[in-house]
Design a protein around this motif. Structure first.
Motif: not given
Length: 295
Positions: A265-270, A273-278
């Protein structure tokens, strides 16, 4: 703090066959580390002292109780994704209006329990947690009903389950973001005790942290307890699973593997504008028909 991902803002990322090939050379994880990430993990080899590790084990219940005292019922979001991710929660019925009995092992404050009870009127749920405070929060919830669920405090590494649940009586056990919080040396005891209350032919539905999940990469130096095992600042602990480790763990306790795979998954903090791999491990293990519990 990335203790769990329950956000519906997550994007599913499928691995390609090329990635799968590379994965076999990268520690059997669902993602390949960047050079910076690999260097960080390679340098982080100093383990927390034996004294502190023993103290953490001794105070595990206290630390989770304090966690719920600080966060009340506000930390985790309700898991409305559970039936979407685990079709077995609906599909395992032999006929449409059959009443199912489930066990949610490690129920926290009911973030999975109450959405399930709302969605399925023909469901009776046993639910337990290590933290007495978490259990009290569940009982105080307006949706709590003793006619539809039985909630109790329980140490899954001990024989507490059989004091509250008849042997061979549960249709489905959910073990979601729970086993990772238990010392690896005691994980087999959890699976052994769950086996005793599960009906033959029925299954355990598992979801937890996978190797190289973003939460693993966030730990600072001095947090490592052992291989893929870390402690957070609040004293709670987290283990990060590989497919191989989990498969061997379940099979050693007599389960049959049905599904055992990484979910990316990719957690997105819109906002930022932060994307982190889960990376999670999602699995289904069966108690064979030809075996019964030895209680």
């Amino acid at each position: 703090m990335f203790q769990e991902n329950t956000s519906d803002n997550c994007l599913n990322i499928r691995t390609t066959s090329a990635e799968d090939g590379a994965r076999q050379k990268s520690g059997h994880s669902a993602r390949i580390l960047s050079p910076e990430e690999a260097e960080k993990l390679a340098k982080d080899q100093v383990l927390v002292s034996k004294f502190k590790q023993l103290k953490l084990e001794k105070e595990a219940q206290k630390n989770w109780d304090l966690f719920y005292k600080r966060n009340s019922t506000n930390f985790f979001k309700d898991r409305h994704w559970t039936t979407r991710e685990f079709e077995e929660l609906k599909a395992c019925r032999e006929f449409a209006d059959q009443k199912l009995t489930i066990l949610e092992a490690g129920c926290g404050v009911g973030n999975c329990l109450f959405p399930l009870l709302e969605e399925d009127v023909n469901l009776f749920a046993y639910a337990c947690d290590f933290s007495p405070r978490a259990v009290e929060y569940v009982k105080k919830n307006a949706l709590y009903s003793t006619e539809r669920c039985k909630v109790f405090q329980c140490d899954l590494t001990k024989d507490d389950l059989l004091e509250n649940i008849p042997a061979d009586s549960v249709d489905v056990v959910t073990l979601i973001f729970v086993l990772s919080a238990i010392h690896p040396d005691k994980m087999h005891l959890v699976l052994r005790n769950i086996y005793k209350v599960l009906k033959p032919g029925k299954c355990v539905l598992f979801r937890d942290y996978g190797l190289y999940d973003h939460a693993m990469l966030r730990f600072k130096s001095g947090s490592k307890l052992g291989e893929n095992f870390y402690v957070r600042q609040d004293g709670t602990r987290s283990f990060f699973f590989t497919e191989e480790f989990l498969s061997e763990l379940f099979k050693a306790e007599g389960y049959e593997q049905v599904v055992n795979e990484y979910v990316r998954r990719e957690t997105v903090n819109r906002k930022e504008d932060l994307r982190v791999p889960r990376v999670f491990l999602q699995s289904k293990f069966l108690k064979p028909f030809n075996q019964t519990s030895s209680c």
